[in-house]
Scaffold this active site. Sequence first.
Site, PDB file in Angstrom:
ATOM      1  N   LYS A 153      -6.574  12.805   0.485  1.00  0.00           N
ATOM      2  CA  LYS A 153      -5.175  12.825   0.055  1.00  0.00           C
ATOM      3  C   LYS A 153      -5.124  13.212  -1.415  1.00  0.00           C
ATOM      4  CE  LYS A 153      -1.111   9.744   0.189  1.00  0.00           C
ATOM      5  NZ  LYS A 153      -0.664   8.417   0.654  1.00  0.00           N
ATOM      6  N   SER A 228       2.963   8.023   3.494  1.00  0.00           N
ATOM      7  CA  SER A 228       2.852   9.180   2.632  1.00  0.00           C
ATOM      8  C   SER A 228       1.561   9.975   2.814  1.00  0.00           C
ATOM      9  CB  SER A 228       2.956   8.737   1.168  1.00  0.00           C
ATOM     10  OG  SER A 228       1.876   7.874   0.826  1.00  0.00           O
ATOM     11  N   SER A 252       1.382   3.648   4.493  1.00  0.00           N
ATOM     12  CA  SER A 252       1.210   5.097   4.403  1.00  0.00           C
ATOM     13  C   SER A 252      -0.040   5.656   5.060  1.00  0.00           C
ATOM     14  CB  SER A 252       1.237   5.533   2.930  1.00  0.00           C
ATOM     15  OG  SER A 252       2.517   5.355   2.394  1.00  0.00           O
TER      16      SER A 252
END
Length: 529
Positions: A153, A228, A252
């Site tokens: 990420k 996210s 997330s």
Amino acid sequence: MEVAQLVELARQNLAALGIPVAKEELERAGEGGFFATALAFHQLLENQSADDEPPDLFGERLLVTPEPPTPPAVVNGTAPDILTLAAALRRRETSSRELVQQALQHIAQRDGELNAFQLVLPEQAMLQATQADEELARGVDRGPLHGLPVALKDLIDLAGTPTTAGSAILATTLAERDATVVERLRAAGAIIIGKTRLPEFAYSGASNNPHYGPVRNPRAPERDSGGSSSGSAAAVAAGMVVMAIGSDTGGSIRIPAAYCGLVGLKPTYGRVSLLGVFPLAWSLDHLGPITRTVTDAAVSLAAIAGVDARDPRTRDHPLRDLQAAAAADRIEGRIGIVRSFGSEEALAEPAVIQATNAAVQTLADAGAELEWIDLPELSQLRILSATISQLEAAAVHASTARERWSRYGDFFRLRLIGCFAYPSWAYLAAQRLARRARTSLQHILDARRLHFLALPTAPSVAPPLGQWSPRASWLTSPFNLLGWPVISVPAGQDDSGLPIGLQLVARPWREDLVITAARIVEQGAKIGS
């Protein structure tokens, strides 16, 4: 406390910090519901009695509790993806170069549609793959991830590359060194093929991003991949990588995993170092893997876990044999099936409830006792988790907001305005209430002799592309404040074929237990399909 009062409080706090927010933006934040968390916090505070209880800061939630029985390690089923590929590499049936080249080709073919990757590193990846092949040929074996393509990420520092955190503000800021999780992945021989997209500064349960665009769900491209850790989930679901690292402050890792039909593992707070990770909220952030199978998640967590002397949040607590946990086909102990958060409102849509209730029956078939329970404490923890997240996010962004307010996207600006609608004493008050709610929950679980909790991961299936709802994290965020290990595992589909996720929660440091439970659910889903 009324919304108008919160708007005025936010205006005063922002003005005191010199953050240039227009009156129109404040009004839009109020009309858009961005003060809902602050309003719920003040209402919760009004219903609490005053006492001398101290605030609950970092260490309290990590207390070791009495242990449930350790599940027997009885091997069954076939080897999952990572172990299959690892075995093929060692038998010389494939090579790391071949696997990485296939991954790069897959990204080239599909990422134009999905938008999962912020940055792809083909030359570096192929060089690392060559080195992995050479090491394996010499008998140097770094573990199951050795030579396999993975992704990060893009709020995790990878030396020499930008860490955008989904923002335009950090788009040209190069990381000077690797994050600890990157160091550990490299030590495990994993090939980092690129960095994945996320909403701006990871502050959304959807993939909405004004700078780089939303991330499509590979299971249904007109649907959202969740947030996210949007790109991480999409990259795994599309088969671009075998595993991707996500972060989880309010759900997330778990929400995108549920939306995309994957496994998402949030470990105990302090299990995985956060050094070199751009924060959303320091005391709630977690790192963990998103994978296609439970055993893949177990293998991946084992590679990245461990104390880090440079990160005081980490703890030197032994990690049990997670591969053995993923090979068990029996489970003992009592599981609390969360029926509600103490109100008449359903936790989730009927299709989600039906699928998750069916999934937990596989645990009963494997030896667990089930008890349906109502837990209003989780509602309190949800409000407090969101409150603490807002207060910490305000601290993270205060100086940047003062200087570069206009460079934030519109959605993030509105969310950030809501983070300033608190008085100066709110953080300690929230921590005091958190301690009370946590203690109450622990007493309930102890009194009922419950070793696990089970509940849906998200209230609904994946929404339309880019659509955000604050309710997306209502079932996940309490466990960030608790800091307990949680896994989301596929539990079926709705009538349109969209995936549904089930959360399984254990006490601190018992990742082995949630992995065993999730593996049993996973196997039950395969039998039923």
